[in-house]
Design a protein around this motif. Structure first.
Motif, short mmCIF file in Angstrom:
data_model
loop_
_atom_site.label_atom_id
_atom_site.label_comp_id
_atom_site.label_asym_id
_atom_site.label_seq_id
_atom_site.Cartn_x
_atom_site.Cartn_y
_atom_site.Cartn_z
N ARG A 2 101.17 -11.33 -98.12
CA ARG A 2 101.96 -11.43 -96.98
C ARG A 2 102.97 -10.43 -96.76
NH1 ARG A 2 99.75 -17.12 -97.28
NH2 ARG A 2 101.86 -17.73 -98.06
N GLY A 3 103.64 -10.32 -97.61
CA GLY A 3 104.65 -9.38 -97.94
C GLY A 3 104.39 -7.88 -98.01
N ILE A 4 105.19 -6.97 -98.05
CA ILE A 4 104.95 -5.56 -98.15
C ILE A 4 104.36 -5.37 -99.67
CG2 ILE A 4 106.35 -3.18 -98.45
CD1 ILE A 4 106.47 -4.57 -95.70
N THR A 5 103.47 -4.43 -99.63
CA THR A 5 102.72 -4.11 -100.91
C THR A 5 103.09 -2.63 -101.24
OG1 THR A 5 100.50 -3.46 -99.61
CG2 THR A 5 100.96 -5.68 -100.44
N ALA A 6 103.32 -2.44 -102.49
CA ALA A 6 103.58 -1.02 -102.88
C ALA A 6 102.92 -0.57 -104.27
CB ALA A 6 105.19 -1.03 -103.04
N PHE A 7 102.79 0.59 -104.34
CA PHE A 7 102.13 1.21 -105.51
C PHE A 7 103.37 2.37 -106.00
CE2 PHE A 7 100.02 4.65 -107.94
CZ PHE A 7 99.15 3.70 -108.76
N TYR A 8 103.31 1.82 -107.44
CA TYR A 8 104.81 2.71 -108.08
C TYR A 8 104.13 3.28 -109.16
CZ TYR A 8 109.25 3.64 -110.27
OH TYR A 8 110.51 4.23 -110.76
N ASP A 9 104.16 4.85 -108.63
CA ASP A 9 103.24 5.65 -109.44
C ASP A 9 104.25 6.47 -110.52
OD1 ASP A 9 101.55 7.54 -110.61
OD2 ASP A 9 100.59 8.32 -108.65
N ILE A 10 104.37 5.84 -111.78
CA ILE A 10 105.30 6.42 -112.67
C ILE A 10 104.56 7.73 -113.30
CG2 ILE A 10 106.45 6.01 -114.83
CD1 ILE A 10 106.70 3.07 -114.03
N ILE A 49 95.14 4.21 -101.27
CA ILE A 49 96.38 4.54 -100.94
C ILE A 49 96.80 4.23 -99.60
CG2 ILE A 49 97.97 6.64 -100.68
CD1 ILE A 49 96.49 7.69 -102.98
N PRO A 50 95.97 4.44 -98.54
CA PRO A 50 96.55 3.97 -97.37
C PRO A 50 96.44 2.24 -97.01
CG PRO A 50 94.68 5.32 -96.93
CD PRO A 50 94.58 5.10 -98.39
N ARG A 51 96.01 1.63 -97.91
CA ARG A 51 96.14 0.42 -97.72
C ARG A 51 97.67 -0.30 -98.55
NH1 ARG A 51 90.64 -2.44 -99.97
NH2 ARG A 51 91.92 -4.29 -100.05
N PHE A 52 98.21 0.46 -99.16
CA PHE A 52 99.52 0.03 -99.42
C PHE A 52 100.46 0.35 -98.26
CE2 PHE A 52 97.56 0.62 -103.86
CZ PHE A 52 98.11 -0.68 -104.19
N ASP A 53 101.48 -0.44 -98.15
CA ASP A 53 102.58 0.07 -96.82
C ASP A 53 103.44 0.98 -97.77
OD1 ASP A 53 102.12 -2.49 -95.19
OD2 ASP A 53 102.57 -3.78 -96.85
N LEU A 54 103.56 1.02 -99.11
CA LEU A 54 104.76 1.84 -99.59
C LEU A 54 104.14 2.62 -100.87
CD1 LEU A 54 107.51 3.13 -99.61
CD2 LEU A 54 108.18 0.68 -100.78
N TYR A 55 104.16 3.74 -100.87
CA TYR A 55 103.74 4.41 -102.12
C TYR A 55 105.14 5.09 -102.76
CZ TYR A 55 100.84 7.52 -105.02
OH TYR A 55 100.18 8.12 -106.21
N LEU A 56 105.43 4.45 -103.83
CA LEU A 56 106.41 4.94 -104.57
C LEU A 56 106.26 5.98 -105.42
CD1 LEU A 56 108.07 1.27 -105.33
CD2 LEU A 56 108.81 3.05 -103.40
N SER A 57 106.77 7.28 -105.34
CA SER A 57 106.32 8.61 -106.21
C SER A 57 107.36 8.95 -107.17
CB SER A 57 106.16 9.65 -105.37
OG SER A 57 105.99 10.93 -106.00
N PHE A 58 107.03 9.06 -108.41
CA PHE A 58 107.83 9.56 -109.37
C PHE A 58 108.01 10.81 -109.28
CE2 PHE A 58 107.94 11.78 -113.77
CZ PHE A 58 108.68 10.64 -114.47
N ALA A 59 107.60 11.63 -108.56
CA ALA A 59 107.61 13.12 -108.25
C ALA A 59 108.44 13.03 -106.78
CB ALA A 59 106.55 13.96 -108.30
N GLY A 60 109.32 14.06 -106.58
CA GLY A 60 110.22 14.25 -105.35
C GLY A 60 109.74 15.52 -104.59
N GLY A 61 110.98 15.91 -104.07
CA GLY A 61 110.66 17.30 -103.63
C GLY A 61 109.79 17.07 -102.35
N PRO A 62 108.55 17.96 -102.19
CA PRO A 62 107.72 17.90 -101.20
C PRO A 62 106.46 16.88 -101.25
CG PRO A 62 107.18 19.89 -102.58
CD PRO A 62 108.36 19.32 -103.18
#
Length: 377
Positions: free
Chosen positions: A106-114, A135-148
């Motif tokens: 019921r809370g926020i879901t996230a995928f943490y891609d190390i 991927i669209p089913r997660f509220d948040l995608y946490l990416s190990f890679a930044g920039g673009p």
């Protein structure tokens, strides 16, 4: 804001053969210090069971499970009631667990891609831990890679919200130590076939050219048929508590990057931050975006050939070596600690929660119009 957080990750109990454990430990310890209640769920597999090096967590919980069916059976209520549920890359049965989490939490879901560079390079071929459809089913995608890269994940794969969450250094564990310098250059990292050419070029080749100097390579899973120069010491594995001393025994340490990470760029490894936090100057291979992490020549030294490394080892004055190390450590302390990452994650959670509230309060007619509009784009 004290959150109930559940993390399903590859491993937090063992750093053997992976960089996930120290990344998770640093982040979770920082979250716990900030008052959040964190539970880490880990599949109990024999190769980590035999190499566990986690000391007792300060104020967070680790739960081991045996099989996929244990997750809903043992942790169903915990996951449904959590404010934030994170599943990481390379989790066994990750797609099945993600499908269950995103349908039940019921809370926020996230995928943490190390492992973001690896994920994006191989996602279309098929992965065991993530599918493009998830991927669209997660509220948040946490990416190990930044920039673009986060924007690319949103645009190409439909993530509602992708944000960078680099690894970090636990500065309580990783700090300068007094030790006798034993090696001109060292390297700490698990064997990887696509990283070995960098190690060959930037450490083993210089070692052959500089036989009076001593070198060291620490890490697991290196093939038995590698021929190591006589002046290169091999260390099979070092527990995280031994890392600071290992760094202190090096004049310089090498950062060697996997091929997918070099190609995508903007993907610093956890060892890069940890070495800098320990006050050891880093010689790194080059990749796009490294200048956004550390300033070349001032905070980090870049090399593209054995000659570059040899010149640094032979010619760099001690005063400049120390200055580079101090500048890199300062950069870590001002922007790349575990506390910085915990604050970022809190901000991302608040942003994702606000996005969900706006989405749920939108009139049905407006949502219908939006879907229709999006289908025409």
């Amino acid at each position: 804001m004290n959150l109930s957080i559940v993390v399903v990750g590859l491993s937090v109990t063992s750093s053997w053969g992976n960089g996930h454990a120290t990344t998770y430990r640093a982040l979770i310890e920082a979250l716990a210090r900030r008052g959040h209640h964190v539970t880490f769920l880990e599949r109990d597999v024999h190769w980590y069971r035999e190499h566990r090096d986690l000391t007792k967590p300060s104020s967070w919980t680790v739960e081991l499970y045996q099989s996929l069916k244990d997750v809903p059976r043992r942790f169903g209520k915990l996951i449904r009631d959590a404010d934030l549920v994170i599943i990481g890359s390379y989790v066994p049965d990750g797609i099945a667990i993600s499908e269950w989490i995103t349908s039940q939490a019921r809370g926020i879901t996230a995928f943490y891609d190390i492992d973001t560079p690896v994920t994006l390079a191989r996602l279309d071929e098929g992965l065991n831990y993530l599918s493009a459809a998830m991927i669209p089913r997660f509220d948040l995608y946490l990416s190990f890679a930044g920039g673009p890269v986060p924007s690319m994940i949103e645009e190409r794969y439909g993530s509602p919200m992708a944000r960078v969450l680099y690894c970090s250094a636990d500065t309580e564990a990783y700090a300068p130590q007094q030790a006798e310098v034993r090696w001109a250059l060292g390297y700490l990292g698990t064997y990887s076939e696509d990283r070995q050419p960098v190690l060959e070029q930037l450490l083993l080749s210089p070692a052959r050219t500089l036989p009076p100097e001593q070198f060291a390579v620490a890490g697991a899973q290196y093939p038995a048929d590698i021929v190591w120069p006589d002046n290169v010491v091999r260390i099979e594995h070092l527990a995280p508590k031994q890392h600071p001393e290992f760094y202190a025994e090096q004049r310089f340490t090498l950062n060697a990057t996997r091929a997918d990470m070099r190609a995508l760029g903007f993907s610093p490894s956890v060892r890069l931050f940890e070495a800098a936090a320990c006050g050891t100057p880093v010689i790194s291979d080059q990749w796009p975006g490294i200048e956004t992490i550390f300033a070349p020549s001032r905070e980090i030294l870049l090399a593209s050939s054995p000659r570059d490394v040899i010149e640094i080892l032979r010619d760099m004055p001690e005063e400049r070596r120390r200055t580079i190390a101090e500048c890199a450590r300062r950069r870590v302390l001002t922007g790349h600690t575990a506390d910085h990452r915990a604050c970022q994650l809190e901000g991302y959670y608040a942003e994702a929660a606000a996005h969900r509230r706006r989405k749920s309060s939108r009139p049905a007619a407006s949502r219908t119009v939006q879907v229709a509009e999006e289908s025409l784009q």
